[in-house]
Design an enzyme around this catalytic site. Sequence first.
Site, PDB file in Angstrom:
ATOM      1  N   LYS A   1      -4.930  -6.285  -9.012  1.00 27.39           N
ATOM      2  CA  LYS A   1      -4.083  -6.050  -7.823  1.00 27.39           C
ATOM      3  C   LYS A   1      -3.624  -7.352  -7.167  1.00 27.39           C
ATOM      4  O   LYS A   1      -2.793  -7.328  -6.264  1.00 27.39           O
ATOM      5  CB  LYS A   1      -4.854  -5.217  -6.783  1.00 27.39           C
ATOM      6  CG  LYS A   1      -5.431  -3.900  -7.308  1.00 27.39           C
ATOM      7  CD  LYS A   1      -4.376  -2.858  -7.465  1.00 27.39           C
ATOM      8  CE  LYS A   1      -4.895  -1.486  -7.849  1.00 27.39           C
ATOM      9  NZ  LYS A   1      -5.631  -0.777  -6.839  1.00 27.39           N
TER      10      LYS A   1
ATOM     11  N   LYS B   1       0.845  -1.185   0.000  1.00 24.93           N
ATOM     12  CA  LYS B   1       0.000   0.000   0.000  1.00 24.93           C
ATOM     13  C   LYS B   1       0.887   1.244   0.000  1.00 24.93           C
ATOM     14  O   LYS B   1       2.076   1.155   0.246  1.00 24.93           O
ATOM     15  CB  LYS B   1      -0.910   0.012   1.243  1.00 24.93           C
ATOM     16  CG  LYS B   1      -2.063  -0.976   1.122  1.00 24.93           C
ATOM     17  CD  LYS B   1      -3.051  -0.875   2.270  1.00 24.93           C
ATOM     18  CE  LYS B   1      -3.574   0.489   2.562  1.00 24.93           C
ATOM     19  NZ  LYS B   1      -4.219   1.174   1.408  1.00 24.93           N
TER      20      LYS B   1
ATOM     21  N   GLU C   1      -2.765   4.982   7.094  1.00 30.02           N
ATOM     22  CA  GLU C   1      -3.525   3.763   6.762  1.00 30.02           C
ATOM     23  C   GLU C   1      -3.140   2.613   7.696  1.00 30.02           C
ATOM     24  O   GLU C   1      -3.995   1.854   8.155  1.00 30.02           O
ATOM     25  CB  GLU C   1      -3.269   3.361   5.310  1.00 30.02           C
ATOM     26  CG  GLU C   1      -3.932   4.309   4.322  1.00 30.02           C
ATOM     27  CD  GLU C   1      -3.548   4.055   2.870  1.00 30.02           C
ATOM     28  OE1 GLU C   1      -4.357   4.388   1.997  1.00 30.02           O
ATOM     29  OE2 GLU C   1      -2.445   3.553   2.610  1.00 30.02           O
TER      30      GLU C   1
HETATM   31  O1  5RP Z   1      -2.545   2.656  -0.402  1.00 31.91           O
HETATM   32  C1  5RP Z   1      -3.226   3.493  -0.943  1.00 31.91           C
HETATM   33  C2  5RP Z   1      -3.056   4.936  -0.726  1.00 31.91           C
HETATM   34  O2  5RP Z   1      -1.918   5.209   0.067  1.00 31.91           O
HETATM   35  C3  5RP Z   1      -4.330   3.068  -1.857  1.00 31.91           C
HETATM   36  O3  5RP Z   1      -5.223   2.282  -1.152  1.00 31.91           O
HETATM   37  C4  5RP Z   1      -3.740   2.312  -3.001  1.00 31.91           C
HETATM   38  O4  5RP Z   1      -2.780   3.150  -3.650  1.00 31.91           O
HETATM   39  C5  5RP Z   1      -4.801   1.872  -4.003  1.00 31.91           C
HETATM   40  O5  5RP Z   1      -5.346   2.980  -4.632  1.00 31.91           O
HETATM   41  P1  5RP Z   1      -6.415   2.836  -5.798  1.00 31.91           P
HETATM   42  O6  5RP Z   1      -7.659   2.308  -5.182  1.00 31.91           O
HETATM   43  O7  5RP Z   1      -6.562   4.247  -6.330  1.00 31.91           O
HETATM   44  O8  5RP Z   1      -5.828   1.915  -6.839  1.00 31.91           O
END
Ligand code: 5RP
Length: 232
Positions: A124, A97, A106
Amino acid sequence: MDEARKLKIAAAAEALTYVRNGMRLGIGTGSTAEEFVRLLAEEVKDGLEIVGVPTSERTAALCRELGVPLTTLDETPHLDLTIDGADEVDASLRLIKGGGGALLREKIVAAASDSMIVIADQSKVVDPLGRFPLPIEVNQFGLGATLRAIEAAAAKCGLAGPLNLRQKDGAPFVTDGGHYIVDASFGRIPDPETLSNALFAIPGVVEHGLFIGLAQAAIIAGTDGIRTMKRP
Ligand SMILES: O=C(CO)[C@H](O)[C@H](O)COP(=O)(O)O
């Protein structure tokens, strides 16, 4: 609406079925988490009573705009459930993340929650982690020395690759906590636990984007429907 956004909304809608009246929620950051905020706001308008702790100023602003009630971990130190996106998820629900730069908050919010559910699309899901550059949040002080120490720690784990100081508008990106982000392109990370411990041993590293043992479930949206991965 494009297909990618439809998948994000589908995962977010499934996550909403885990939200109960009275819950204290951790609310993630990123485009998928923002779809969750939009759906949550509709339920709040219809009478759902929750309070949320946002994981970034960006998420806080969206929640305020849409009328999602907010609290802080000072007022509400124990949360029931966190819903957040991820850049990568493996079969053991280890995550990368921090693509949005919010990894520190987070992780603090996820760790304060009884459970964490990840929402993501099929792209992902990886094996192993490491296609996405690993975000490492570092103190601004001593950046050069910290970069050297990250290289050395990675080498001990058999990893190497470019370390890029994240930029925004021609200057280093600064997190909500006032730190920099180093994006580490190590490639495949076969042993995330060992790398995590090696990075934590570096004084200038504030936090890193490996989330291990935090997510209980991942709701994965694909063109063939939704599946929920559970931690083995
Ligand atoms: O860790 C994060 C932010 O720090 C997001 O959850 C991660 O980058 C995923 O983002 P997205 O849903 O836009 O693909």
